[in-house]
Design a protein around this motif. Structure first.
Motif, PDB file in Angstrom:
ATOM      1  N   ARG A 127     -31.144 -53.751   2.032  1.00 15.45           N
ATOM      2  CA  ARG A 127     -30.346 -52.491   3.088  1.00 15.45           C
ATOM      3  C   ARG A 127     -30.873 -52.497   4.324  1.00 15.45           C
ATOM      4  O   ARG A 127     -32.048 -52.506   4.762  1.00 15.45           O
ATOM      5  CB  ARG A 127     -30.552 -51.378   2.427  1.00 15.45           C
ATOM      6  CG  ARG A 127     -30.056 -51.131   0.691  1.00 15.45           C
ATOM      7  CD  ARG A 127     -30.237 -49.782   0.261  1.00 15.45           C
ATOM      8  NE  ARG A 127     -29.791 -49.876  -1.095  1.00 15.45           N
ATOM      9  CZ  ARG A 127     -30.076 -48.772  -2.021  1.00 15.45           C
ATOM     10  NH1 ARG A 127     -30.775 -47.721  -1.646  1.00 15.45           N
ATOM     11  NH2 ARG A 127     -29.569 -48.754  -3.367  1.00 15.45           N
ATOM     12  N   VAL A 128     -29.818 -52.551   5.267  1.00 13.61           N
ATOM     13  CA  VAL A 128     -30.213 -52.585   6.744  1.00 13.61           C
ATOM     14  C   VAL A 128     -29.400 -51.664   7.291  1.00 13.61           C
ATOM     15  O   VAL A 128     -28.199 -51.321   7.012  1.00 13.61           O
ATOM     16  CB  VAL A 128     -29.984 -54.002   7.405  1.00 13.61           C
ATOM     17  CG1 VAL A 128     -30.985 -55.116   6.790  1.00 13.61           C
ATOM     18  CG2 VAL A 128     -28.571 -54.538   7.078  1.00 13.61           C
ATOM     19  N   ASP A 129     -29.762 -50.960   8.559  1.00 12.10           N
ATOM     20  CA  ASP A 129     -28.730 -50.230   9.338  1.00 12.10           C
ATOM     21  C   ASP A 129     -28.870 -50.627  11.047  1.00 12.10           C
ATOM     22  O   ASP A 129     -28.223 -49.681  11.643  1.00 12.10           O
ATOM     23  CB  ASP A 129     -29.151 -48.685   9.141  1.00 12.10           C
ATOM     24  CG  ASP A 129     -30.466 -48.455   9.642  1.00 12.10           C
ATOM     25  OD1 ASP A 129     -31.264 -49.307  10.053  1.00 12.10           O
ATOM     26  OD2 ASP A 129     -30.946 -47.603   8.903  1.00 12.10           O
ATOM     27  N   ARG A 130     -29.315 -51.659  11.140  1.00  4.79           N
ATOM     28  CA  ARG A 130     -29.581 -52.129  12.451  1.00  4.79           C
ATOM     29  C   ARG A 130     -29.031 -53.548  12.455  1.00  4.79           C
ATOM     30  O   ARG A 130     -29.630 -54.387  11.712  1.00  4.79           O
ATOM     31  CB  ARG A 130     -30.778 -51.898  13.172  1.00  4.79           C
ATOM     32  CG  ARG A 130     -31.436 -50.606  13.249  1.00  4.79           C
ATOM     33  CD  ARG A 130     -30.535 -49.836  14.313  1.00  4.79           C
ATOM     34  NE  ARG A 130     -30.864 -48.483  14.599  1.00  4.79           N
ATOM     35  CZ  ARG A 130     -30.536 -47.380  13.892  1.00  4.79           C
ATOM     36  NH1 ARG A 130     -29.550 -47.490  12.800  1.00  4.79           N
ATOM     37  NH2 ARG A 130     -31.094 -46.216  14.233  1.00  4.79           N
ATOM     38  N   VAL A 131     -28.289 -54.147  13.402  1.00  2.91           N
ATOM     39  CA  VAL A 131     -27.946 -55.485  13.468  1.00  2.91           C
ATOM     40  C   VAL A 131     -27.682 -55.730  14.794  1.00  2.91           C
ATOM     41  O   VAL A 131     -27.271 -55.095  15.764  1.00  2.91           O
ATOM     42  CB  VAL A 131     -26.464 -55.516  12.808  1.00  2.91           C
ATOM     43  CG1 VAL A 131     -25.810 -57.077  13.093  1.00  2.91           C
ATOM     44  CG2 VAL A 131     -26.140 -55.337  11.408  1.00  2.91           C
ATOM     45  N   LEU A 142     -23.904 -46.762  10.260  1.00  2.00           N
ATOM     46  CA  LEU A 142     -23.789 -45.366  10.107  1.00  2.00           C
ATOM     47  C   LEU A 142     -24.135 -45.153   8.716  1.00  2.00           C
ATOM     48  O   LEU A 142     -24.675 -44.192   8.122  1.00  2.00           O
ATOM     49  CB  LEU A 142     -22.828 -44.215  10.612  1.00  2.00           C
ATOM     50  CG  LEU A 142     -22.642 -44.463  11.950  1.00  2.00           C
ATOM     51  CD1 LEU A 142     -21.514 -43.626  12.573  1.00  2.00           C
ATOM     52  CD2 LEU A 142     -23.856 -44.211  12.841  1.00  2.00           C
ATOM     53  N   GLU A 143     -23.965 -46.229   7.775  1.00  2.00           N
ATOM     54  CA  GLU A 143     -23.956 -46.330   6.541  1.00  2.00           C
ATOM     55  C   GLU A 143     -24.698 -47.835   6.106  1.00  2.00           C
ATOM     56  O   GLU A 143     -24.278 -48.719   6.573  1.00  2.00           O
ATOM     57  CB  GLU A 143     -22.839 -46.265   5.690  1.00  2.00           C
ATOM     58  CG  GLU A 143     -22.274 -44.909   5.784  1.00  2.00           C
ATOM     59  CD  GLU A 143     -20.567 -44.951   5.224  1.00  2.00           C
ATOM     60  OE1 GLU A 143     -20.339 -46.014   4.555  1.00  2.00           O
ATOM     61  OE2 GLU A 143     -19.854 -43.866   5.076  1.00  2.00           O
ATOM     62  N   PRO A 144     -25.998 -47.875   5.468  1.00  2.00           N
ATOM     63  CA  PRO A 144     -26.470 -49.036   5.328  1.00  2.00           C
ATOM     64  C   PRO A 144     -25.584 -50.268   4.596  1.00  2.00           C
ATOM     65  O   PRO A 144     -24.962 -49.730   3.784  1.00  2.00           O
ATOM     66  CB  PRO A 144     -27.872 -48.784   4.339  1.00  2.00           C
ATOM     67  CG  PRO A 144     -28.228 -47.029   4.550  1.00  2.00           C
ATOM     68  CD  PRO A 144     -26.712 -46.492   4.852  1.00  2.00           C
TER      69      PRO A 144
END
Length: 366
Positions: free
Chosen positions: A283-287, A334-336
């Protein structure tokens, strides 16, 4: 308008060419010969670049009543798409060769040649729509049939390219296209869609990469390591056989303590280390994206209810906030999301409009 219709040999491009001709454009059909050895590419339902496909495209052009030619772009395709595919996997990244083909071949090499020959536009069978915005720029939008939408793989197109593109199927569903093809007498009406990567003949990407890369790979094997314990739980013959989020085919000798499946979390091609762990580790929320391609005006920041990012060709949209800093694009999900790999494309939308795309270079957690 003089229109060059790219005809792959499938039903979509055939109907797109027919619609362009019916709209009273001066249409010429072309088929792209992309393989140095067409028999090594996929056939039947699995191909888009074979001798069989070229013959299907020629027959469709005859039915439509338009001139037809075959353009040999096999050397360009090998250099810009096949070699790029191998290089990216060897570096531990996961590329999208169809997106690269659109960028480098169909809307660069082909469009450049078409304009030089006096054509006004290139028409393809992609499911996407073009609209003229209030500022006079050409906007790329999702297709009316969201299930067939291909705007993701077109997110690399620039304003100049969009201004000379036509997507006649953007307002149509696949069922309607097949019925229309049958009514027009096109023999490809029931031809199955192509799938996967055209230049991997048997569909075994890992096996193909192992054969083609050979000594070019930075390592010929290494350890598979558990993320939590650092324990070596398996071995492999090359990092090019893995992608982030992969679950199957890991051949681990040591089960996870909780008995749950492990997934590929990280690939380090220099040391040959493949790190595996639980699904939660994906799970990530930054790219972070690099090498952006903008379909119109370059944004500085995008946020709001309609701003989304699509991270896979057939993936869902993720609500996001986007910040652009020169050649760097920072995306906050805003959503992983799960299983996002460097090398993939992040395509940015504002509602149904494609703003642009960037190549993913890194992911993380806040």
């Amino acid at each position: 308008m003089r229109v060059l219709a790219a005809m792959s040999g499938g039903v979509d491009s055939a109907v797109a060419a027919a619609r362009a001709a019916e709209a009273r454009h001066d249409v010429t059909g072309i088929h792209l010969a992309l393989s140095r050895n067409p028999q090594s590419y996929r056939t039947g339902a699995r191909g888009c670049c074979t001798i069989e496909d070229a013959n299907d495209a020629r027959r469709a052009a005859d039915v439509i009543g338009i001139p037809f030619y075959v353009w040999d772009l096999s050397d360009r395709f090998h250099e810009d798409v096949v070699e790029d595919f191998m290089d990216e996997y060897a570096a531990g990244r996961t590329p999208n060769p169809c997106l690269r083909c659109n960028e480098k071949i169909k809307f660069a090499a082909v469009l450049d040649r078409a304009l030089a020959l006096g054509f006004d536009a290139v028409a393809t069978g992609h499911y996407a729509q073009l609209h003229t915005g209030a500022d006079g720029l050409i906007e790329l939008h999702r297709a009316a049939d969201h299930g067939k939408d291909q705007s993701y793989v077109l997110g690399v197109l620039t304003q100049e390219q969009l201004a000379h593109s036509m997507f006649p199927l953007g307002d149509t569903t696949k069922d309607v296209v097949r019925r229309e093809a049958a009514q027009r007498g096109l023999l490809v009406a029931d031809k199955p869609d192509s799938h996967d990567i055209c230049f991997v003949a048997d569909g075994d990407n890992a096996g193909w990469l192992r054969e083609k890369l050979g000594d070019r790979a930075p390592n010929h094997g290494g350890a598979i390591v558990d993320d939590a314990t650092g324990e070596v739980v398996g071995s492999h013959e090359g990092t090019f056989g893995f992608t982030i989020g992969q679950r199957r085919g890991l051949r681990l000798g040591v089960p996870a303590p909780d008995g749950k499946p492990r997934y590929v979390l990280d690939i380090e091609p220099v040391t040959g280390t493949v790190t595996v762990g639980p699904r939660e580790g994906l799970r990530v929320d930054r790219v972070t994206g690099i090498r952006p391609r903008w379909c119109g005006t370059v944004p500085t920041r995008l946020a709001g209810p309609g701003v989304t990012v699509q991270l896979r060709a057939h993936g869902r949209e993720h609500p996001a906030a986007v910040r652009v800093e020169g050649e760097r694009v920072e995306i906050e999900l805003l959503e992983p999301a799960e299983g996002i790999a460097p090398g993939q494309a992040a395509v940015i939308y504002d509602g149904t409009r494609v703003v642009g795309s960037a190549t993913i270079s890194a992911t993380g957690r806040a």
